[in-house]
Design a protein around this motif. Structure first.
Motif, PDB file in Angstrom:
ATOM      1  N   ALA A 473      51.455  35.846  47.784  1.00 11.91           N
ATOM      2  CA  ALA A 473      51.127  34.791  48.739  1.00 11.91           C
ATOM      3  C   ALA A 473      51.851  33.497  48.385  1.00 11.91           C
ATOM      4  CB  ALA A 473      49.619  34.544  48.748  1.00 11.91           C
ATOM      5  N   GLN A 474      51.956  33.196  47.101  1.00 10.45           N
ATOM      6  CA  GLN A 474      52.588  31.955  46.659  1.00 10.45           C
ATOM      7  C   GLN A 474      53.204  32.194  45.284  1.00 10.45           C
ATOM      8  OE1 GLN A 474      49.830  28.688  46.672  1.00 10.45           O
ATOM      9  NE2 GLN A 474      51.433  27.148  47.009  1.00 10.45           N
ATOM     10  N   LYS A 496      48.392  38.024  47.284  1.00  2.20           N
ATOM     11  CA  LYS A 496      47.672  38.122  48.551  1.00  2.20           C
ATOM     12  C   LYS A 496      46.328  38.812  48.317  1.00  2.20           C
ATOM     13  CE  LYS A 496      51.762  38.240  51.528  1.00  2.20           C
ATOM     14  NZ  LYS A 496      52.569  39.049  52.477  1.00  2.20           N
TER      15      LYS A 496
END
Length: 555
Positions: A473-474, A496
């Motif tokens: 996700a990041q 995620k």
């Protein structure tokens, strides 16, 4: 190739008036070597794999440079054409630069660690007409890689392979068959080829790519004047002359190896010894055998060499100076290296765009080698300023700006990124302090780059690739301290929901994207959320603090 070296013209009068630009090319220096010391050994290139050493006198080196130059012309290479090479430290590397300079071509050295992703961009961006690679090096098949890339490189006319054979004889496309073997220098048109397009001191002679924060490498353009205006004061500061022998094990596709292992010995009428694969025990043997007096490399090399000397008891009394750059030098390493090697340890800082900017002096106390990064060379000015451009007081950290006679001509096709103001001050992207004595200390980087053993890791590019990973996700790539290499890369990841992420899967994902091995993260930190500013920008300093705290807790 049309070179937009827009930073050269505006400062030509100033640099010539101050006599920083010598107005000479590598052709002038090589011709002078042949006139003054034709029989002197100029170059010894050692292949660590088989122990073979190839030697050239200055006269032999000039003749071979002429031969290769005419051979390149036969391949259609002319003035301002780019010749790319992806070679280790070998005699062909040195001779190819000299040959390109004979006919006004521009050499584009590429690090052997680069793979398809990096090469496809660089070769297209530079419009390379000829690419020269080893058939294999350190177990990797360079010929196969380039053959697969060729359809994507419309400007590339020829792939030349060093050591390629066909049924025991040099292959038709080999370096040996096209450039190194035929006596091209004896052909009837050789003199015209070798004289009609010789470059001037302000013509671009080198195109060298450096990693930045834009996600794409930048092509740094240098001329003979920008390079020699750094090399000559550097050599004087290190008290080097024609009786010296320079060992170069740092890659010549980096500015360190290129400027101080290839060009400097010729300018000094000195001797160079090239080592293609780093092995500290082999380096000690070469220093002893060739009576090397000077070398330059990153902190990791210094540590390896000192450890090897301590373990084996090998003494290298001829080695006077080890100039160390690329990462801060721990004080304990300076003391250990001084004892094991007997050489003066000099600290330096520089950039591809500038060459060496600062050095500690030979007469300085050893302490300055690990508490500072040196003082500016002649022809170089440095200042530390805040975000508004106001010059800061001594010992206050701020943005480091440099104005130097050795400053590059600009970034190829990227003039908007030249980061140089109307007065010639270049924004280095580094944070530093400047003390009352004029010595700087690099204390951080505003550029988002990790330096691993002297090799810049393009953080933005690696992050962009990892954002394509289906489980991430990041992500943020940050540095963590390493005793040997200075820094290594850690991937900080927010997975995620419901997804699992581990380091081997990240590495495999990047390898599938043909990322250089040295750019791969070597550590993984998993978080539920990233520390961020109110605007949502990741606070990387917080991430680095987390890593330091984790390392402090380790037994």
């Amino acid at each position: 190739m049309e070179f937009d070296a827009v930073l050269i013209g505006p400062r030509r009068a100033r640099e010539e008036a101050r006599r920083w630009w010598p107005g000479r090319t590598i052709n002038d220096e090589l011709d002078a070597c042949v006139a003054e010391c034709p029989g002197k050994i100029a170059l010894t290139a050692v292949c660590i794999g088989d122990g073979q050493a190839t030697r050239f006198t200055y006269a032999q080196m000039a003749r071979m440079a002429d031969r290769i130059a005419v051979g390149l012309a036969r391949l259609g290479v002319g003035r301002a054409d780019v010749v790319s090479i992806q070679l280790p430290n070998c005699w062909q590397f040195t001779l190819l630069y000299l040959a390109c300079s004979r006919i006004g071509a521009v050499l584009n050295p590429l690090m052997p660690i680069f793979r398809e992703r990096e090469l496809s961009f660089m070769l297209n961006h530079g419009g390379s007409k000829v690419m020269i690679v080893p058939q294999r090096f350190r177990g990797f098949d360079y010929e196969a890689m380039l053959r697969a890339l060729q359809p994507e490189l419309p400007a590339l006319r020829h792939l030349v392979v060093v050591g390629a054979t066909n049924e025991g004889a040099p292959a038709p496309y080999s370096f040996e068959a096209l450039l190194g073997g035929p006596r091209w220098e004896e052909s009837s048109d050789a003199e015209a080829i070798l004289t009609r397009h010789r470059p001037g001191p302000d013509d671009v002679t080198q195109l060298l790519y450096t990693s930045g924060t834009t996600g794409e490498p930048k092509g740094v353009m240098h001329t003979a004047n920008t390079l020699f205006s750094n090399i000559l004061p550097y050599a004087r500061a290190m008290r080097l002359g024609r009786e010296d022998t320079v060992l170069m094990a740092s890659p010549m596709a980096h500015q360190t190896g290129f400027m101080y292992g290839l060009m400097m010995p010729i300018a000094l009428r000195a001797s160079a010894v090239l080592q293609d694969v780093w092995q500290p025990e082999a380096a000690l043997a070469l220093i002893a055998q060739e009576r090397a007096t000077f070398t330059m490399a990153s902190t990791a090399f210094l540590g390896d060499l000192a450890d090897a000397a301590g373990k084996t008891g090998t003494r290298v009394p001829t080695l006077r100076t080890f100039l160390c750059a690329g990462a801060p030098i721990p004080g304990a390493l300076v003391e250990r290296a001084r004892e094991a090697l007997g050489a003066k340890i000099v600290s330096a800082w520089g950039m591809t765009e500038l060459g060496a900017v600062t050095l500690t002096r030979l007469d300085d106390d050893d302490e300055r080698a690990f508490t500072t990064d040196g003082a500016p060379l002649p022809g170089v000015e440095a200042k530390v300023a805040d975000e508004s451009g106001r010059t800061l007081a001594a010992n206050v950290a701020g943005r480091l700006f440099v104005r130097a006679c050795s400053a590059f001509g600009g970034y190829l096709k990227r003039a908007h990124l030249n980061a140089t103001d109307a007065e010639g001050w270049f924004d280095t992207g580094d944070l530093a302090t400047l003390d009352e004595r004029g010595y700087i200390r690099i204390c951080g980087r505003s550029k988002d780059v990790i330096i691993r053993g002297g090799e810049n890791i393009p953080v933005v590019e690696i992050e962009s690739l990892l954002y394509r990973h289906p489980a991430i996700a990041q992500v943020a790539i940050v540095a963590y301290a390493d005793a040997r290499l200075g820094e290594r890369a850690c991937a900080v990841v927010v997975p995620k929901p419901g997804e699992a992420v581990d380091l081997p899967s990240l590495v495999d994902f990047l390898k599938a994207g043909k990322v250089a091995v040295q750019y791969l993260p070597e550590r993984l930190l998993l978080l539920e959320a990233m520390p961020s500013t109110p605007a949502g920008k990741v606070q990387k300093f917080r991430l680095r603090e987390m890593l330091r705290e984790l390392d402090t807790r380790r037994p």
